[in-house]
Design an enzyme around this catalytic site. Structure first.
Site, PDB file in Angstrom:
ATOM      1  CD  GLN A 124      60.504 -45.757  63.935  1.00 16.61           C
ATOM      2  OE1 GLN A 124      60.695 -45.591  62.473  1.00 16.61           O
ATOM      3  NE2 GLN A 124      61.159 -45.208  64.615  1.00 16.61           N
ATOM      4  N   GLY A 125      55.996 -48.054  64.812  1.00 15.08           N
ATOM      5  CA  GLY A 125      54.848 -47.369  65.148  1.00 15.08           C
ATOM      6  C   GLY A 125      54.903 -46.280  65.943  1.00 15.08           C
ATOM      7  CB  SER A 127      54.807 -40.903  62.629  1.00  9.82           C
ATOM      8  OG  SER A 127      56.249 -40.525  62.629  1.00  9.82           O
ATOM      9  CD  GLU A 242      64.992 -43.992  62.136  1.00  8.24           C
ATOM     10  OE1 GLU A 242      64.401 -43.696  63.102  1.00  8.24           O
ATOM     11  OE2 GLU A 242      64.485 -44.173  60.936  1.00  8.24           O
ATOM     12  CD  GLU A 366      63.618 -28.570  58.533  1.00  7.07           C
ATOM     13  OE1 GLU A 366      63.028 -29.876  58.892  1.00  7.07           O
ATOM     14  OE2 GLU A 366      63.641 -28.223  57.313  1.00  7.07           O
TER      15      GLU A 366
HETATM   16  C1  LIG Z   1      60.524 -42.037  54.043  1.00  6.35           C
HETATM   17  C2  LIG Z   1      60.060 -41.873  55.312  1.00  6.35           C
HETATM   18  C3  LIG Z   1      59.442 -43.011  56.073  1.00  6.35           C
HETATM   19  C4  LIG Z   1      59.034 -42.774  57.531  1.00  6.35           C
HETATM   20  N1  LIG Z   1      58.887 -44.053  58.043  1.00  6.35           N
HETATM   21  C5  LIG Z   1      58.322 -43.974  59.179  1.00  6.35           C
HETATM   22  C6  LIG Z   1      57.972 -45.312  60.087  1.00  6.35           C
HETATM   23  O1  LIG Z   1      58.150 -46.167  59.519  1.00  6.35           O
HETATM   24  N2  LIG Z   1      57.338 -45.068  61.131  1.00  6.35           N
HETATM   25  C7  LIG Z   1      57.066 -44.003  61.723  1.00  6.35           C
HETATM   26  O2  LIG Z   1      56.557 -43.903  62.927  1.00  6.35           O
HETATM   27  N3  LIG Z   1      57.313 -42.870  61.123  1.00  6.35           N
HETATM   28  C8  LIG Z   1      57.952 -42.847  59.822  1.00  6.35           C
HETATM   29  N4  LIG Z   1      58.039 -41.683  59.136  1.00  6.35           N
HETATM   30  C9  LIG Z   1      57.614 -40.286  59.562  1.00  6.35           C
HETATM   31  C10 LIG Z   1      58.507 -39.601  60.053  1.00  6.35           C
HETATM   32  O3  LIG Z   1      59.121 -39.946  61.310  1.00  6.35           O
HETATM   33  C11 LIG Z   1      57.803 -38.102  60.126  1.00  6.35           C
HETATM   34  O4  LIG Z   1      57.503 -37.731  59.078  1.00  6.35           O
HETATM   35  C12 LIG Z   1      58.792 -36.897  60.840  1.00  6.35           C
HETATM   36  O5  LIG Z   1      58.948 -37.250  62.035  1.00  6.35           O
HETATM   37  C13 LIG Z   1      58.021 -35.547  60.705  1.00  6.35           C
HETATM   38  O6  LIG Z   1      56.910 -35.573  60.992  1.00  6.35           O
HETATM   39  P1  LIG Z   1      55.719 -34.954  60.190  1.00  6.35           P
HETATM   40  O7  LIG Z   1      55.927 -35.577  59.094  1.00  6.35           O
HETATM   41  O8  LIG Z   1      54.262 -35.139  60.998  1.00  6.35           O
HETATM   42  O9  LIG Z   1      56.015 -33.303  60.072  1.00  6.35           O
HETATM   43  P2  LIG Z   1      55.770 -32.338  61.279  1.00  6.35           P
HETATM   44  O10 LIG Z   1      56.368 -32.543  62.416  1.00  6.35           O
HETATM   45  O11 LIG Z   1      54.459 -31.596  60.926  1.00  6.35           O
HETATM   46  O12 LIG Z   1      56.747 -31.229  60.590  1.00  6.35           O
HETATM   47  C14 LIG Z   1      56.494 -30.388  59.308  1.00  6.35           C
HETATM   48  C15 LIG Z   1      57.635 -29.173  59.160  1.00  6.35           C
HETATM   49  O13 LIG Z   1      57.871 -28.578  60.265  1.00  6.35           O
HETATM   50  C16 LIG Z   1      59.242 -28.557  60.827  1.00  6.35           C
HETATM   51  N5  LIG Z   1      59.108 -28.389  62.126  1.00  6.35           N
HETATM   52  C17 LIG Z   1      58.393 -29.047  63.050  1.00  6.35           C
HETATM   53  N6  LIG Z   1      58.883 -28.627  64.380  1.00  6.35           N
HETATM   54  C18 LIG Z   1      59.746 -28.023  64.315  1.00  6.35           C
HETATM   55  C19 LIG Z   1      60.484 -27.210  65.281  1.00  6.35           C
HETATM   56  N7  LIG Z   1      60.276 -27.393  66.592  1.00  6.35           N
HETATM   57  N8  LIG Z   1      61.523 -26.419  64.780  1.00  6.35           N
HETATM   58  C20 LIG Z   1      61.833 -26.269  63.725  1.00  6.35           C
HETATM   59  N9  LIG Z   1      60.971 -26.875  62.536  1.00  6.35           N
HETATM   60  C21 LIG Z   1      59.982 -27.742  62.920  1.00  6.35           C
HETATM   61  C22 LIG Z   1      59.641 -29.895  60.479  1.00  6.35           C
HETATM   62  O14 LIG Z   1      61.208 -30.080  60.460  1.00  6.35           O
HETATM   63  C23 LIG Z   1      59.086 -30.146  59.030  1.00  6.35           C
HETATM   64  O15 LIG Z   1      59.747 -29.626  58.003  1.00  6.35           O
HETATM   65  C24 LIG Z   1      58.669 -41.544  57.932  1.00  6.35           C
HETATM   66  C25 LIG Z   1      58.765 -40.612  57.131  1.00  6.35           C
HETATM   67  C26 LIG Z   1      59.548 -40.702  55.708  1.00  6.35           C
HETATM   68  C27 LIG Z   1      59.625 -39.384  55.058  1.00  6.35           C
END
Ligand SMILES: Cc1cc2nc3c(=O)[nH]c(=O)nc-3n(C[C@H](O)[C@H](O)[C@H](O)COP(=O)(O)OP(=O)(O)OC[C@H]3O[C@@H](n4cnc5c(N)ncnc54)[C@H](O)[C@@H]3O)c2cc1C
Length: 383
Positions: A124-125, A127, A242, A366
């Site tokens: 999945q591409g 993030s 998902e 969240e």
């Molecule tokens: C095990 C694992 C596998 C993954 N695999 C994939 C993959 O295969 N492909 C892919 O594309 N992505 C993948 N991801 C990425 C995942 O989708 C992102 O980590 C997730 O969407 C959160 O984005 P971020 O890490 O940039 O955190 P951020 O968006 O920066 O968030 C940081 C914190 O702020 C909180 N936050 C942000 N916005 C708000 C809001 N509006 N209100 C309240 N709280 C908020 C979040 O809940 C989090 O706690 C994976 C992640 C994990 C942990």
């Protein structure tokens, strides 16, 4: 309300139970991140597919049996109870497969059977370094030509990249459009020139994710799913699948609870307070089971899971963490040395940390709470 299985479902359950009893490997397969483990898991998936059990709820023409969501849930309950291997093609089976059934062209749907035999492995591409929760801010560009798209940008946290043959990705094809509208959902073969995975080395020395660099990657326009600029809607369909994955069945959590409790030394296990806690977890899992049954009934009637998928996701991810935290607290310092054979993990700690990750992936909890607040409870949107 009658919660008993119909005669038809009972005989299906017996068929699955018998097949699993005769076929589940006696020893655990090697880890799926290794060459050997990948080959063993693929071999297992091919046996499932040959028996018509790889995706019982998929239409027959795509390699399934055309059964309903309730049958799929019966299958997964049996699968977990039998201690069968982790599914290999999870992202094909649970995310992009159902999305292509909903949005794909006939040509794109030809990709479905290879998801079940794991001849193709999908990753999945979505993030990006600056687009996680706020996914619609993604910046990977897709320049649209006469019959192809040229893609440039960077993705991150790409799981299951190691043996992947295809990527389903979101790219911005119209930078002038409002941010949710200018996105397209594109299928990219991993062997296209310009596709580069760079593994991310983790604290525990594993490398389960990669950064994904896309440099002048050219794919035909026919690889766009759901039409140009319509990618956000298509992606929401993927994310809903998902969050409501039927791998998170109540049977799985009963198994986690049973295995976690088995690790607690017997003297402590018989303490009345411990028994009380275990009983409460059991009740919670049963409540979760009823909630999933309600969703399954709706899906069987042709309705979409919608915001209920968010409620389920928060519930299963946090319940699992609390069960494992409870087991860790019971073991105290012994947790370091007692490594139990919990499903899908080499030891209790690894299982616990993976459960923490489930609060983040598939849309963080969240964000799920925001969805529940706005779309279920009707509260005002967050600023
Ligand atoms: C095990 C694992 C596998 C993954 N695999 C994939 C993959 O295969 N492909 C892919 O594309 N992505 C993948 N991801 C990425 C995942 O989708 C992102 O980590 C997730 O969407 C959160 O984005 P971020 O890490 O940039 O955190 P951020 O968006 O920066 O968030 C940081 C914190 O702020 C909180 N936050 C942000 N916005 C708000 C809001 N509006 N209100 C309240 N709280 C908020 C979040 O809940 C989090 O706690 C994976 C992640 C994990 C942990």
């Amino acid at each position: 309300m009658d919660l008993r299985l119909s005669g038809e479902l009972l005989s299906f359950r017996d068929e699955v139970r018998t097949w699993l009893r005769d076929n589940v490997p006696e020893r655990p397969l090697a880890p799926v991140t290794t060459e050997r483990g990948f080959a063993e898991h693929r071999e297992w998936e091919r046996r499932l597919a040959a028996a018509g059990l790889a995706a019982v709820h998929w239409p027959v023409e795509h390699g399934g049996r055309g059964l309903d969501a309730l049958s799929a849930s019966v299958f997964y309950d049996e699968y977990v109870r039998a201690g069968a291997p982790d599914r290999l093609g999870r992202l094909g089976l649970g995310l992009v497969g159902p999305t292509l059934m909903e949005w794909g062209t006939p040509r794109q749907r030809e990709l479905l059977p290879a998801m079940l035999t794991c001849d193709d492995i999908w990753c999945q591409g979505f993030s990006e370094p600056d687009a996680g929760s706020d996914l619609a801010s993604l910046r990977t560009r897709g320049e649209v030509g006469t019959d192809s798209i040229r893609i440039n940008g960077q993705k991150v946290w790409t799981s299951h990249f190691r043996f992947a043959t295809w990527i389903f990705a979101l790219v911005r094809t119209d930078p002038e459009a409002p941010k949710h509208r200018g996105i397209s959902y594109v299928l990219i073969p991993c062997d296209t020139p310009g596709v580069e995975f760079r593994p991310i080395r983790q604290m525990n020395d594993d490398a389960e994710f990669a950064e994904l660099f896309l440099t002048d990657v050219e794919v035909p326009l026919e690889n766009v799913v759901g039409g140009l600029g319509n990618g956000w809607k298509v992606a929401m369909s993927t994310l809903t699948h998902e969050r409501s994955s039927n791998l998170n069945t109540a049977a799985h959590f009963h198994r986690v609870l049973r295995d976690a409790v088995a690790l607690i030394p017997e003297a402590r296990r018989n303490d009345s307070l411990v028994r009380y806690e275990v009983g409460r977890f059991h009740e919670e899992i049963e409540a979760y089971r009823f909630m999933t049954l309600r969703t399954l009934t709706e899906v069987s009637k042709g309705e979409k899971p919608g915001p209920q998928a968010s409620m389920g996701k928060v519930w299963w991810s946090e319940l699992q963490t609390r069960i494992l935290e409870f087991a860790l607290s019971m073991l105290a310092s012994e947790a370091e040395v007692r490594s139990g054979g919990l499903p899908g993990a080499t030891n209790l700690f690894k299982h616990y940390w993976m459960s923490r990750a489930s609060h983040i992936y598939a849309g963080s909890n969240e964000i799920q709470r925001n969805i529940i607040a706005e779309r279920v409870l009707g509260l005002p949107r967050s600023a």
